[in-house]
Design a protein around this motif. Structure first.
Motif, PDB file in Angstrom:
ATOM      1  N   LEU A  27      -8.138   3.388 -30.803  1.00  0.00           N
ATOM      2  CA  LEU A  27      -9.466   3.745 -31.295  1.00  0.00           C
ATOM      3  C   LEU A  27      -9.463   3.616 -32.810  1.00  0.00           C
ATOM      4  CD1 LEU A  27     -10.269   6.976 -29.209  1.00  0.00           C
ATOM      5  CD2 LEU A  27     -10.567   4.568 -28.578  1.00  0.00           C
ATOM      6  N   GLN A  28     -10.325   2.749 -33.290  1.00  0.00           N
ATOM      7  CA  GLN A  28     -10.352   2.495 -34.732  1.00  0.00           C
ATOM      8  C   GLN A  28     -11.789   2.576 -35.248  1.00  0.00           C
ATOM      9  OE1 GLN A  28      -8.706  -1.305 -35.901  1.00  0.00           O
ATOM     10  NE2 GLN A  28      -8.924  -0.873 -38.038  1.00  0.00           N
ATOM     11  N   SER A  29     -11.944   3.122 -36.455  1.00  0.00           N
ATOM     12  CA  SER A  29     -13.285   3.136 -37.061  1.00  0.00           C
ATOM     13  C   SER A  29     -13.140   3.306 -38.565  1.00  0.00           C
ATOM     14  CB  SER A  29     -14.126   4.283 -36.502  1.00  0.00           C
ATOM     15  OG  SER A  29     -13.741   5.506 -37.079  1.00  0.00           O
ATOM     16  N   GLY A  57      -1.020  -7.748 -41.681  1.00  0.00           N
ATOM     17  CA  GLY A  57      -1.633  -9.059 -41.525  1.00  0.00           C
ATOM     18  C   GLY A  57      -2.082  -9.607 -42.855  1.00  0.00           C
ATOM     19  N   PRO A  58      -2.489 -10.874 -42.826  1.00  0.00           N
ATOM     20  CA  PRO A  58      -2.938 -11.513 -44.054  1.00  0.00           C
ATOM     21  C   PRO A  58      -4.176 -10.847 -44.620  1.00  0.00           C
ATOM     22  CG  PRO A  58      -3.301 -12.946 -42.143  1.00  0.00           C
ATOM     23  CD  PRO A  58      -2.525 -11.778 -41.666  1.00  0.00           C
ATOM     24  N   TYR A  59      -4.268 -10.808 -45.927  1.00  0.00           N
ATOM     25  CA  TYR A  59      -5.483 -10.339 -46.591  1.00  0.00           C
ATOM     26  C   TYR A  59      -6.457 -11.514 -46.674  1.00  0.00           C
ATOM     27  CZ  TYR A  59      -8.756  -9.549 -50.313  1.00  0.00           C
ATOM     28  OH  TYR A  59      -9.920  -9.478 -51.016  1.00  0.00           O
ATOM     29  N   ILE A  60      -7.701 -11.261 -46.298  1.00  0.00           N
ATOM     30  CA  ILE A  60      -8.713 -12.319 -46.310  1.00  0.00           C
ATOM     31  C   ILE A  60      -9.882 -11.876 -47.198  1.00  0.00           C
ATOM     32  CG2 ILE A  60     -10.299 -13.635 -44.843  1.00  0.00           C
ATOM     33  CD1 ILE A  60      -8.212 -13.241 -42.573  1.00  0.00           C
ATOM     34  N   TYR A  61     -10.223 -12.703 -48.177  1.00  0.00           N
ATOM     35  CA  TYR A  61     -11.279 -12.324 -49.125  1.00  0.00           C
ATOM     36  C   TYR A  61     -12.614 -12.134 -48.425  1.00  0.00           C
ATOM     37  CZ  TYR A  61      -8.182 -13.142 -53.020  1.00  0.00           C
ATOM     38  OH  TYR A  61      -7.140 -13.053 -53.902  1.00  0.00           O
ATOM     39  N   GLN A  74     -16.883  -6.200 -39.593  1.00  0.00           N
ATOM     40  CA  GLN A  74     -16.139  -7.285 -40.236  1.00  0.00           C
ATOM     41  C   GLN A  74     -15.504  -6.789 -41.523  1.00  0.00           C
ATOM     42  OE1 GLN A  74     -17.091 -11.356 -39.921  1.00  0.00           O
ATOM     43  NE2 GLN A  74     -19.073 -10.967 -39.004  1.00  0.00           N
ATOM     44  N   LEU A  75     -14.241  -6.371 -41.411  1.00  0.00           N
ATOM     45  CA  LEU A  75     -13.494  -5.971 -42.594  1.00  0.00           C
ATOM     46  C   LEU A  75     -13.280  -7.208 -43.462  1.00  0.00           C
ATOM     47  CD1 LEU A  75     -10.775  -3.792 -40.874  1.00  0.00           C
ATOM     48  CD2 LEU A  75     -13.069  -3.171 -41.561  1.00  0.00           C
ATOM     49  N   TYR A  76     -13.159  -8.350 -42.791  1.00  0.00           N
ATOM     50  CA  TYR A  76     -13.079  -9.639 -43.484  1.00  0.00           C
ATOM     51  C   TYR A  76     -13.993 -10.600 -42.731  1.00  0.00           C
ATOM     52  CZ  TYR A  76      -9.772 -10.117 -39.635  1.00  0.00           C
ATOM     53  OH  TYR A  76      -9.194 -10.089 -38.401  1.00  0.00           O
ATOM     54  N   VAL A 107       0.979  -3.422 -44.157  1.00  0.00           N
ATOM     55  CA  VAL A 107       0.447  -3.835 -45.459  1.00  0.00           C
ATOM     56  C   VAL A 107      -0.439  -5.049 -45.262  1.00  0.00           C
ATOM     57  CG1 VAL A 107       2.416  -3.007 -46.809  1.00  0.00           C
ATOM     58  CG2 VAL A 107       2.482  -5.316 -45.830  1.00  0.00           C
ATOM     59  N   MET A 108      -1.183  -5.377 -46.294  1.00  0.00           N
ATOM     60  CA  MET A 108      -1.876  -6.655 -46.305  1.00  0.00           C
ATOM     61  C   MET A 108      -1.024  -7.649 -47.083  1.00  0.00           C
ATOM     62  SD  MET A 108      -5.835  -5.579 -46.697  1.00  0.00           S
ATOM     63  CE  MET A 108      -5.459  -4.274 -47.829  1.00  0.00           C
ATOM     64  N   ILE A 109      -1.029  -8.872 -46.599  1.00  0.00           N
ATOM     65  CA  ILE A 109      -0.146  -9.903 -47.152  1.00  0.00           C
ATOM     66  C   ILE A 109      -0.995 -10.941 -47.873  1.00  0.00           C
ATOM     67  CG2 ILE A 109       1.507 -11.723 -46.484  1.00  0.00           C
ATOM     68  CD1 ILE A 109       1.897  -9.857 -43.880  1.00  0.00           C
ATOM     69  N   LEU A 115      -1.415   4.040 -39.719  1.00  0.00           N
ATOM     70  CA  LEU A 115      -1.997   4.261 -41.042  1.00  0.00           C
ATOM     71  C   LEU A 115      -1.283   3.318 -42.011  1.00  0.00           C
ATOM     72  CD1 LEU A 115      -3.926   6.121 -42.752  1.00  0.00           C
ATOM     73  CD2 LEU A 115      -1.900   7.461 -43.284  1.00  0.00           C
ATOM     74  N   ARG A 116      -1.970   2.265 -42.372  1.00  0.00           N
ATOM     75  CA  ARG A 116      -1.319   1.292 -43.245  1.00  0.00           C
ATOM     76  C   ARG A 116      -1.182   1.849 -44.660  1.00  0.00           C
ATOM     77  NH1 ARG A 116      -4.027  -4.631 -42.239  1.00  0.00           N
ATOM     78  NH2 ARG A 116      -3.283  -5.009 -40.130  1.00  0.00           N
ATOM     79  N   ILE A 117      -0.054   1.561 -45.265  1.00  0.00           N
ATOM     80  CA  ILE A 117       0.111   1.931 -46.675  1.00  0.00           C
ATOM     81  C   ILE A 117      -0.594   0.887 -47.556  1.00  0.00           C
ATOM     82  CG2 ILE A 117       2.388   0.798 -46.900  1.00  0.00           C
ATOM     83  CD1 ILE A 117       1.344   4.086 -48.609  1.00  0.00           C
ATOM     84  N   GLU A 118      -0.930  -0.219 -46.968  1.00  0.00           N
ATOM     85  CA  GLU A 118      -1.673  -1.345 -47.600  1.00  0.00           C
ATOM     86  C   GLU A 118      -0.817  -2.128 -48.581  1.00  0.00           C
ATOM     87  OE1 GLU A 118      -4.124  -1.739 -45.872  1.00  0.00           O
ATOM     88  OE2 GLU A 118      -5.143   0.140 -45.442  1.00  0.00           O
ATOM     89  N   THR A 119      -0.124  -1.447 -49.473  1.00  0.00           N
ATOM     90  CA  THR A 119       0.935  -2.047 -50.293  1.00  0.00           C
ATOM     91  C   THR A 119       1.833  -0.892 -50.718  1.00  0.00           C
ATOM     92  OG1 THR A 119       1.571  -3.122 -52.354  1.00  0.00           O
ATOM     93  CG2 THR A 119      -0.484  -1.888 -52.391  1.00  0.00           C
ATOM     94  N   TYR A 130     -11.436  -1.615 -52.420  1.00  0.00           N
ATOM     95  CA  TYR A 130     -12.060  -2.784 -53.048  1.00  0.00           C
ATOM     96  C   TYR A 130     -11.979  -4.062 -52.201  1.00  0.00           C
ATOM     97  CZ  TYR A 130     -12.140   0.039 -57.341  1.00  0.00           C
ATOM     98  OH  TYR A 130     -12.363   1.023 -58.277  1.00  0.00           O
ATOM     99  N   TYR A 131     -11.112  -4.076 -51.192  1.00  0.00           N
ATOM    100  CA  TYR A 131     -10.915  -5.306 -50.411  1.00  0.00           C
ATOM    101  C   TYR A 131     -11.742  -5.340 -49.130  1.00  0.00           C
ATOM    102  CZ  TYR A 131      -7.677  -1.693 -48.880  1.00  0.00           C
ATOM    103  OH  TYR A 131      -7.137  -0.487 -48.526  1.00  0.00           O
ATOM    104  N   CYS A 132     -12.330  -4.204 -48.761  1.00  0.00           N
ATOM    105  CA  CYS A 132     -12.797  -4.066 -47.379  1.00  0.00           C
ATOM    106  C   CYS A 132     -14.300  -4.274 -47.234  1.00  0.00           C
ATOM    107  CB  CYS A 132     -12.407  -2.678 -46.879  1.00  0.00           C
ATOM    108  SG  CYS A 132     -12.984  -2.380 -45.207  1.00  0.00           S
TER     109      CYS A 132
END
Ligand code: 5AD
Ligand code: FES
Length: 365
Positions: free
Chosen positions: A106-108, A233-237, A316-318, A203-205, A162-166, A68-70
């Motif tokens: 390598l990221q996608s 890193g910070p979470y950006i809307y 642009q994820l954010y 995680v996202m902060i 692999l981020r756990i995100e939270t 939902y954030y991406c």
């Protein structure tokens, strides 16, 4: 009180959850400087003052997930989808090697169809061949089955993020559709470790509904997982995502969010002295020198973008992602200058593995 906690942090690297929370709640500049100095001293002692570069190739925004954030989630119809040709991915990685980066990421977007899996395998083998096996390769390609992790490892990848995100299971459920599973993500982290990768998570902060206690738990989660690297890193809307509905109530102003991100880096360094910690690009989205501030708070890895400029704006994820109009050489010059300006040394042509991984491996063989 602060004196006592920081002294304990410096000497033992062990803090209680209450102490962690009290450090995450610091606001005064003079107190924050003391926290960051403490983390920086620990960093200098355990991993030195060399900054390791990972040349980042964001090679496709085609994604089967729907977080939902991406900004590049599957349901976002407003994004133009792209996938770099195989040759261009390989060229970007080889560029990193020639530029002396030592290592590439390598990221996608996430895909697990057979064509994608085979393509990554080919790309890995070709990059290893063209760089005399010298370039280190980190993958950031999401959740996969064990066999896929194994194939990519055998083809030459040796680190995986692999981020756990939270680490808060309930919050995770609020940020993802029902078919995205927290347990599956944990299982993937276990599989990666079992396969032999150096494993990174993060995680996202500043997420909506996230508390300071959640962030303290995230740090404990990293420690429990015995991870080798952190990329957080910070979470950006992002305006075209479902989480936008929480913005008015939950958004943290940029200056405060940056501070929170830096406090998390500092605490991660205090608690996990010998791991690699990235100063992520999202820090720079908040303040121009956000990544340098990250290095001074305890981070030791930077991931300069090496993606072709023509594709950058689609990944642009954010929003307001920095360096959208720059190219790889511009990012390289800019970063070297920035790193030297704060008295750190750019690491050249070495993988820059975390001492933690070496120690972990010694224990298991
Ligand atoms: N703000 C910050 N980070 C984000 N990510 C995805 N969307 C956002 C956002 N809006 C991060 C996730 C993911 C990584 C590739 O990008 O943590 O794991
Ligand atoms: Fe999950 Fe982009 S859709 S992080």
């Amino acid at each position: 009180m602060l004196d006592h906690i920081l002294q304990k942090a410096d000497l033992t690297g062990e803090l209680t959850i209450t102490e962690i929370i009290s450090l995450l709640e610091l606001e005064e500049k003079k107190d924050l400087d003391r926290l960051f100095d403490c983390a920086y001293r620990i960093k200098t002692r355990h991993v030195g003052r060399t900054v390791w570069f990972r040349g980042l190739v964001e090679f496709s925004n085609i994604c089967s997930k729907d977080c939902y954030y991406c900004g590049i989630r599957r349901s976002n119809k407003e994004v133009q989808r792209f996938a770099l040709p195989e040759k261009a991915i390989i060229e970007s990685a080889v560029w990193s090697w020639k530029a002396g980066y030592g290592s590439a990421v390598l990221q996608s977007g996430e895909r697990s169809d057979p064509e994608f899996i085979a393509m990554i395998e080919r790309v890995l083998r070709e990059i290893k061949r063209l760089t005399n096996n010298e370039l280190g390769i980190t993958l950031c390609l999401g959740e996969q089955i064990e066999e896929t992790y194994r194939r990519w490892f055998d083809a030459g990848a040796h680190r995986y993020l692999l981020r756990i995100e939270t680490s808060n299971r309930d919050l995770y459920a609020k940020l993802h559709p029902a078919d995205h599973s927290y347990d599956r993500r944990i299982e993937c982290l276990d599989l990666l470790r079992k396969t032999g990768y150096q494993v990174g998570t993060g995680v996202m902060i500043g997420l909506p509904m996230q508390t300071i206690a959640d962030l303290a738990d995230d740090l404990m989660f990293f420690k429990r997982q015995d991870i080798d690297m952190i990329g957080m890193g910070p979470y950006i809307y992002h305006s075209t995502t479902p989480l936008m509905q929480y913005r008015r109530e939950w958004e943290i102003p940029p200056g405060q969010l940056l501070k929170l991100g830096l406090k998390m880096i500092a605490l991660a360094r205090i608690l996990m002295r010998d791991i690699n910690i990235a100063a992520t690009t999202a820090l720079q989205a908040l303040e121009d020198d956000g990544r340098e501030q990250g290095l001074l708070a305890g981070a030791n890895v930077i991931m300069p973008n090496t993606t072709d400029t023509q594709y950058r704006s689609s990944y642009q994820l954010y929003e307001n992602k920095p360096c959208i109009d720059e190219n790889a050489s511009m990012c390289q010059d800019c970063l070297s200058r920035r790193i030297k300006s704060i008295g750190e040394t750019p690491g050249i042509s070495a993988w820059g593995d975390s001492p933690h991984f070496a120690a972990r491996r010694k224990q298991t063989v």
